[in-house]
Design a protein around this motif. Structure first.
Motif, PDB file in Angstrom:
ATOM      1  N   THR A  73      83.333  29.026  85.640  1.00 22.52           N
ATOM      2  CA  THR A  73      82.693  30.286  85.973  1.00 22.52           C
ATOM      3  C   THR A  73      82.707  31.192  84.755  1.00 22.52           C
ATOM      4  N   VAL A  74      81.786  32.123  84.704  1.00 26.00           N
ATOM      5  CA  VAL A  74      81.708  33.080  83.603  1.00 26.00           C
ATOM      6  C   VAL A  74      82.671  34.227  83.894  1.00 26.00           C
ATOM      7  N   GLU A  75      83.430  34.660  82.896  1.00 31.10           N
ATOM      8  CA  GLU A  75      84.265  35.848  83.045  1.00 31.10           C
ATOM      9  C   GLU A  75      83.347  37.051  82.903  1.00 31.10           C
ATOM     10  N   TRP A  76      82.690  37.399  84.020  1.00 34.20           N
ATOM     11  CA  TRP A  76      81.611  38.380  84.019  1.00 34.20           C
ATOM     12  C   TRP A  76      82.059  39.743  83.501  1.00 34.20           C
ATOM     13  N   GLY A  77      83.217  40.200  83.902  1.00 35.82           N
ATOM     14  CA  GLY A  77      83.682  41.521  83.475  1.00 35.82           C
ATOM     15  C   GLY A  77      83.765  41.643  81.965  1.00 35.82           C
ATOM     16  N   GLU A  78      84.273  40.625  81.314  1.00 31.81           N
ATOM     17  CA  GLU A  78      84.408  40.659  79.852  1.00 31.81           C
ATOM     18  C   GLU A  78      83.063  40.408  79.171  1.00 31.81           C
ATOM     19  N   TYR A  79      82.303  39.429  79.680  1.00 30.35           N
ATOM     20  CA  TYR A  79      81.026  39.092  79.052  1.00 30.35           C
ATOM     21  C   TYR A  79      80.040  40.257  79.162  1.00 30.35           C
ATOM     22  N   LYS A  80      80.079  40.949  80.275  1.00 27.31           N
ATOM     23  CA  LYS A  80      79.165  42.069  80.519  1.00 27.31           C
ATOM     24  C   LYS A  80      79.304  43.148  79.442  1.00 27.31           C
ATOM     25  N   LYS A  81      80.510  43.315  78.926  1.00 27.36           N
ATOM     26  CA  LYS A  81      80.760  44.330  77.896  1.00 27.36           C
ATOM     27  C   LYS A  81      80.014  44.026  76.594  1.00 27.36           C
ATOM     28  N   THR A  82      79.650  42.742  76.385  1.00 31.10           N
ATOM     29  CA  THR A  82      78.969  42.363  75.146  1.00 31.10           C
ATOM     30  C   THR A  82      77.452  42.450  75.257  1.00 31.10           C
ATOM     31  N   LEU A  83      76.942  42.718  76.466  1.00 33.86           N
ATOM     32  CA  LEU A  83      75.500  42.729  76.694  1.00 33.86           C
ATOM     33  C   LEU A  83      74.915  44.126  76.499  1.00 33.86           C
ATOM     34  N   SER A  84      73.614  44.159  76.223  1.00 39.44           N
ATOM     35  CA  SER A  84      72.903  45.424  76.062  1.00 39.44           C
ATOM     36  C   SER A  84      71.593  45.359  76.825  1.00 39.44           C
ATOM     37  N   VAL A  85      71.112  46.521  77.244  1.00 40.32           N
ATOM     38  CA  VAL A  85      69.819  46.623  77.910  1.00 40.32           C
ATOM     39  C   VAL A  85      68.853  47.239  76.896  1.00 40.32           C
ATOM     40  N   ILE A  86      67.734  46.525  76.672  1.00 41.48           N
ATOM     41  CA  ILE A  86      66.711  47.023  75.740  1.00 41.48           C
ATOM     42  C   ILE A  86      65.354  46.962  76.423  1.00 41.48           C
ATOM     43  N   GLU A  87      64.368  47.581  75.789  1.00 38.67           N
ATOM     44  CA  GLU A  87      63.013  47.533  76.321  1.00 38.67           C
ATOM     45  C   GLU A  87      62.213  46.532  75.501  1.00 38.67           C
ATOM     46  N   VAL A  88      61.582  45.573  76.180  1.00 35.39           N
ATOM     47  CA  VAL A  88      60.760  44.564  75.531  1.00 35.39           C
ATOM     48  C   VAL A  88      59.391  44.590  76.208  1.00 35.39           C
ATOM     49  N   ASN A  89      58.349  44.928  75.446  1.00 33.76           N
ATOM     50  CA  ASN A  89      56.981  44.994  75.978  1.00 33.76           C
ATOM     51  C   ASN A  89      56.895  45.873  77.231  1.00 33.76           C
ATOM     52  N   GLY A  90      57.574  47.011  77.198  1.00 35.96           N
ATOM     53  CA  GLY A  90      57.517  47.951  78.314  1.00 35.96           C
ATOM     54  C   GLY A  90      58.402  47.575  79.496  1.00 35.96           C
TER      55      GLY A  90
END
Length: 187
Positions: A140-157
């Motif tokens: 399983t993915v350690e979601w709590g830790e992995y989530k900290k490395t992710l970013s939300v960006i805008e791609v093509n609107g």
């Protein structure tokens, strides 16, 4: 219903205000007026809930006393029927597995001896040592830790999730954020 005369006045004002045109909050004074009304309504709701809870407890107590007697009688008659059914079963096991009567059926059920685990750790160690084909490994993915490395960006609107390398991450959606408003009434 409110026992505090000040809250009664607040609720009376509320009823009068509802009859007039729609009220609007325009400053701190009118906002505070609304909070007073909310506090009076909360007090009224608490009184209703307290009364209801007292009645619920009284009725629950009565029900429990009544059912206690009923359950004693049920156990008595079930015991009589089970004892008689056991005698019939011993006399003819095949013919008396179930006995159908106009108001119900007496049933017997025989089960075979079977294993039942009671110590998961000891069992796991034994199976690992003897035949690990029955050991299940869960990834399983350690979601709590992995989530900290992710970013939300805008791609093509569109909003998208990318990892630390800037690559789109499949299987992850964007939960849209925003501002929420709430009201807390002081007690």
């Amino acid at each position: 219903m409110a026992t505090n005369p000040l809250w009664d006045v607040e609720l009376d004002e509320l009823t009068q205000q509802e009859a007039q045109e729609r009220f609007r909050v325009t400053d701190k004074m009118s906002a505070n007026w609304c909070l007073r009304k909310l506090r009076a309504l909360q007090t009224q709701a608490n009184e209703v809930n307290e009364l209801a809870q007292a009645e619920i407890e009284r009725i629950t107590s009565w029900r429990d006393k009544e059912l206690e007697q009923v359950n004693k009688h049920v156990e008595f008659f079930q015991g009589l029927l089970t004892e008689w059914h056991m005698q019939q079963y011993e006399a003819d096991p095949k013919g008396n597995k179930s006995i159908k009567l106009p108001y119900g059926t007496l049933k017997s059920r025989t089960t075979k001896h079977q294993p039942s685990k009671f110590d998961e750790t000891a069992l796991l160690e034994h199976v690992k040592a003897t035949d690990d084909a029955y050991v299940k490994v869960i990834e399983t993915v350690e979601w709590g830790e992995y989530k900290k490395t992710l970013s939300v960006i805008e791609v093509n609107g569109q909003l998208a999730v990318v990892d630390a390398n800037g690559e789109l991450v499949p299987g992850v959606a964007v939960k849209v954020g925003g501002t929420t408003f709430s009201v807390e009434v002081a007690e």
